[in-house]
Design a protein around this motif. Structure first.
Motif, mmCIF file in Angstrom:
data_model
loop_
_atom_site.group_PDB
_atom_site.id
_atom_site.type_symbol
_atom_site.label_atom_id
_atom_site.label_comp_id
_atom_site.label_asym_id
_atom_site.label_seq_id
_atom_site.Cartn_x
_atom_site.Cartn_y
_atom_site.Cartn_z
ATOM 1 N N ASP A 17 -3.934 -2.753 -3.116
ATOM 2 C CA ASP A 17 -3.467 -1.731 -2.181
ATOM 3 C C ASP A 17 -4.568 -1.203 -1.278
ATOM 4 O OD1 ASP A 17 -4.825 -0.428 -4.158
ATOM 5 O OD2 ASP A 17 -3.354 1.172 -4.407
ATOM 6 N N ASN A 18 -5.378 -2.098 -0.753
ATOM 7 C CA ASN A 18 -6.401 -1.646 0.194
ATOM 8 C C ASN A 18 -6.830 -2.811 1.077
ATOM 9 O OD1 ASN A 18 -8.194 0.016 1.495
ATOM 10 N ND2 ASN A 18 -9.453 0.449 -0.295
ATOM 11 N N SER A 19 -7.178 -2.486 2.308
ATOM 12 C CA SER A 19 -7.734 -3.487 3.232
ATOM 13 C C SER A 19 -9.244 -3.541 3.039
ATOM 14 C CB SER A 19 -7.379 -3.102 4.666
ATOM 15 O OG SER A 19 -7.756 -1.750 4.914
ATOM 16 N N GLN A 76 1.465 10.789 -4.246
ATOM 17 C CA GLN A 76 1.970 10.379 -2.934
ATOM 18 C C GLN A 76 3.311 11.033 -2.633
ATOM 19 O OE1 GLN A 76 3.964 6.761 -2.418
ATOM 20 N NE2 GLN A 76 3.599 6.637 -0.218
ATOM 21 N N MET A 132 -0.505 -6.722 5.943
ATOM 22 C CA MET A 132 -0.324 -7.963 6.684
ATOM 23 C C MET A 132 -1.640 -8.729 6.825
ATOM 24 S SD MET A 132 2.840 -7.977 6.817
ATOM 25 C CE MET A 132 3.169 -9.455 7.805
ATOM 26 N N GLN A 141 -3.834 -8.869 4.523
ATOM 27 C CA GLN A 141 -3.943 -9.549 3.227
ATOM 28 C C GLN A 141 -2.996 -10.741 3.152
ATOM 29 O OE1 GLN A 141 -3.030 -6.209 0.677
ATOM 30 N NE2 GLN A 141 -5.184 -5.964 0.140
ATOM 31 N N LEU A 151 2.201 2.085 -5.532
ATOM 32 C CA LEU A 151 1.915 3.070 -6.577
ATOM 33 C C LEU A 151 2.906 3.041 -7.739
ATOM 34 C CD1 LEU A 151 0.888 5.830 -4.070
ATOM 35 C CD2 LEU A 151 -0.586 5.029 -5.914
ATOM 36 N N THR A 168 2.559 -3.291 8.587
ATOM 37 C CA THR A 168 1.492 -2.525 7.936
ATOM 38 C C THR A 168 0.192 -3.328 8.001
ATOM 39 O OG1 THR A 168 3.232 -1.807 6.415
ATOM 40 C CG2 THR A 168 0.947 -1.244 5.851
ATOM 41 N N ALA A 169 -0.804 -2.787 8.688
ATOM 42 C CA ALA A 169 -2.008 -3.579 8.988
ATOM 43 C C ALA A 169 -2.719 -4.035 7.714
ATOM 44 C CB ALA A 169 -2.964 -2.758 9.862
ATOM 45 N N GLU A 170 -2.863 -3.134 6.743
ATOM 46 C CA GLU A 170 -3.587 -3.483 5.522
ATOM 47 C C GLU A 170 -2.887 -4.628 4.793
ATOM 48 O OE1 GLU A 170 -2.415 -0.500 6.290
ATOM 49 O OE2 GLU A 170 -4.054 0.955 6.309
ATOM 50 N N ILE A 206 0.861 -1.184 0.000
ATOM 51 C CA ILE A 206 0.000 0.000 0.000
ATOM 52 C C ILE A 206 0.893 1.227 0.000
ATOM 53 C CG2 ILE A 206 -0.225 0.041 2.541
ATOM 54 C CD1 ILE A 206 -3.258 0.738 2.094
ATOM 55 N N GLY A 207 0.409 2.316 -0.586
ATOM 56 C CA GLY A 207 1.224 3.534 -0.648
ATOM 57 C C GLY A 207 2.437 3.317 -1.534
#
Lengths: 468, 468
Positions: B122-124, B291, B156, B158, B92, B152-154, B87-88
């Motif tokens: 790239d999203n939870s 970003q 991890m 996944q 990108l 990274t929560a999103e 993500i981020g």
């Protein structure tokens, strides 16, 4: 299925929760109430004068839907792909709904049985358009030319190229069967082409429905019906929201409140309006809103002729994704934004995060929880973190992502836009600023009568002097 | 193929062409020259101190590329799909290049032989991620977990879901073969998972390369190599631009000039930076830049501790598409923007617009011309129209869209970003503002040690009081 309402939560705009510096206190809200009651009167007068056709679309009923559904049925009998040749308001609504309901990855995977694949070719970009023509089987592809005037250069150049390709590969009759025009009921080049003898299907856009307010007309509904979406439910959702947006009282009318908060934020120096859905599938909706807001409210002159140069710049963001891209700026940068979150109560699908590495405490808290809980926690935490920095936000709470809900959101945001326009004293229905660029383009393309414009552009060319 | 340079045209920022109100005269440019010479000294010092790892990436050579290409080869032997879990900055860059070189419609059509289909999750978002897991054949799919910290929560969440799915469907050994970690050389949870005995392939990101500067490390290069793109050419383009960006003279260094124009515009009240490529395939590049610019420059505090709250808000637009969405606002709205166009000399593909309706003069001028001529005319006309309104813009002229050119653009914009940061007196490498939101999320997810944060968020909940 019960049609649960979309709700607007404006708590993080209120002084009570945000602090006095950026929040609105009761006096400010009372002032806005008086102002937006007047704005609502202006909107009602415009509606009565027949200018706001979008407010009638949700109520078109079977008579309005029948020709659209009939055309979708006709094409569905021999087409697998539906290509919109349109740009701006002729494109963004169809993309918004198809992405929301079909998913942001819809093109990567097989479509449901009976649904056509929807492509929206909204650019005069030869790379993109040639890739489309190269890869689609012409026998199974319909092209929908969407332009009220029939003179939009991007769209008409695509029409000409696609029509020639179809005629060369399939012959004239089979080519014309695969074309549909969506245009003015009487005027414009597309009507002239039909009048000259080409047997091409055609649907009408009411003359009082401008491009960026047209998603719930044939402009959006034909592509969406072809893509297998429930267009009647879109209209029902919009009608439902229309019923909730009659009141001149801010606290009872979510569209009016959204408009009031946005206009007030703009006056307080917030020239950026961020639309940030917490769902990857709603990026298209945020981009649809981006046109609506920018083109309607970005105006040099007020109705009384005064130079005002108003208009918030819309930014489309996606949560949680852009927490890792834009949030640093939103948290610490200038106090120049109002953020509107779209949150989702029921994502429709979910995944349980398994507890695989219990010894790693920085991961183990995730185990056994759902991914929807995580993304909802992130939405809540982000709004709270911004509020802790005195940064305002509002939230549209969507009960789920379906056609009814998207219809509700469309109507809410369209009404909010014309109400904001009324408060700002500008015309939210015109777009005079794009004319100059069009004329200079005609000049550069050698169109007769635009020789002056070509010369003007050439006179501005400095060659290599400012080139690094 | 000759590697033609990307050129910066800044004429429409100069007083001579834009007028004195918004344009920069010689005195202003001289002032900026002095300031950005100092900024370049700061950047050089940071580089010498080993802080700007991105400046070394183009020169990694065969030693740097070999492990990446070897891993791409290994996966290519049994995988057709490559899914980035990141993500981020971990997402990108790969999207930007894959979209630029594969096309914005790449997911709709078959990939070239030997190339894997690249998905960047790239999203939870459970809707998006479940659609991905539902539709991809696990036997033919690799998952690349990209996170320096592994926390990274999103990402991890996944990873945990994808790993369990793979293990359940294919067994442990086959599951681990389909995972690749891209992470810190030594620290973080992903290293711990491997150290605990899981036989998972791993690539390293240099510790001095931050996420948003990492596209030319294994973070971007592994996915792009798997997707069949020429990663060596990306590096060559970046190296070529590095060679052109050594000079402290604005007129010789496109990165430094871009930074100077942007910082000066911000100081003059232009808090919005629009990146507008005239190519649908370059939207991802504009989002990657979004970003880089936002997270690097959006800062509350200067290095000396002063509260500054700086940072332009990046907006990603696409020409000609957004002429029908945003241009009205850009032409007539507040004078709050600097627009950076990306123009394309050679689109690689073209279409001739046929002369089908010679009697319709509003269409006939298009007949016989190419679509590339049309879109180039629109880019030129739009910049000229804006300049006529005293609205500044600059243009990056791309000779074509290929890996070398995209590599040039990456380096130019990365260097411009750190130079702008130096001039603004802030740290362009950190992101302290996102920490609070993360901690509040931990609280809401019930992570041990974050009970206070959970209570803080709950205390901010106003229930239904502000709900319409």
């Amino acid at each position: 299925m019960a049609n649960q309402p979309v709700r607007l939560d404006y708590g993080f705009c209120a002084a009570e929760r945000l602090g006095a510096a950026a929040g609105l206190d009761d006096a400010a809200l009372a002032r806005l109430q008086a102002e937006f009651e007047r704005a609502m009167t202006v909107v009602s007068a415009q509606k009565a004068a027949g200018k706001l056709g979008f407010m009638d679309l949700p109520f078109m009923g079977q008579d309005g839907l029948a020709p659209i559904l009939a055309e979708a049925k006709r094409l569905g009998e021999f087409c697998e792909n539906f290509v919109v040749l349109g740009i701006g308001g002729s494109a963004l609504g169809a993309t918004a709904v198809d992405m929301a309901l079909g998913g942001c990855l819809r093109h990567a995977f097989a479509r449901p049985a009976g649904a056509m694949r929807l492509f929206v070719a909204d650019n005069s970009d030869p790379r993109m358009f040639a890739a489309l023509l190269d890869n689609l089987d012409p026998r199974a592809t319909a092209f929908n030319v969407v332009s009220k005037s029939g003179s939009t250069a991007e769209t008409m150049s695509q029409y000409l190229a696609a029509r020639q390709m179809l005629e060369q590969k399939l012959g004239r009759e089979e080519a014309l069967r695969r074309l549909v025009f969506t245009t003015d009921p009487q005027a414009g080049y597309l009507r002239k082409i039909i009048a000259a003898g080409d047997d091409i299907a055609v649907l009408s856009v009411p003359p009082n429905v401008g491009g960026r307010y047209s998603v719930l007309s044939a402009v959006g509904l034909l592509p969406l019906a072809c893509a297998g979406h429930d267009v009647a439910a879109l209209l029902e959702g919009a009608a439902q929201m229309a019923g909730r947006c009659q009141s001149p009282v801010l606290g009872e009318n979510p569209a009016l409140m959204l408009a009031a908060l946005a206009v007030e934020s703009f006056r307080r120096g917030r020239n950026i309006f961020v639309m940030m859905p917490y769902a990857s599938d709603l990026l298209g909706l945020a981009q649809w809103f981006g046109q609506l807001w920018a083109e309607s409210l970005g105006k040099a002159k007020a109705l009384d002729g005064a130079e005002v140069h108003v208009g918030q710049t819309p930014v489309a963001a996606v949560g949680a994704t852009d927490q890792h891209s834009q949030l640093q700026l939103y948290m610490e940068g200038p106090q120049d934004k109002l953020i509107c979150f779209l949150t989702i109560d029921d994502y429709g699908r979910d995944l349980t995060i398994p507890a695989l590495h219990p010894e790693l405490t920085g991961l183990s808290y995730l185990g056994g929880q759902t991914m929807s809980r995580l993304i909802k926690a992130e939405a809540t935490a982000t709004a709270a973190a911004l509020a802790r920095q005195g940064r305002p936000s509002l939230s549209l709470r969507l009960p789920r992502i379906d056609a009814n809900v998207i219809g509700q959101v469309f109507y809410l945001l369209e009404l909010a836009t014309v109400a904001a326009g009324a408060a700002l004293g500008i015309d939210p229905l015109d777009q005079p600023g794009v004319e100059l660029g069009k004329q200079l383009t005609y000049g550069l393309m050698g169109r007769q009568g635009f020789e002056d414009q070509a010369a003007q552009v050439r006179a501005m060319d400095a060659g290599d002097r400012f080139l690094i």
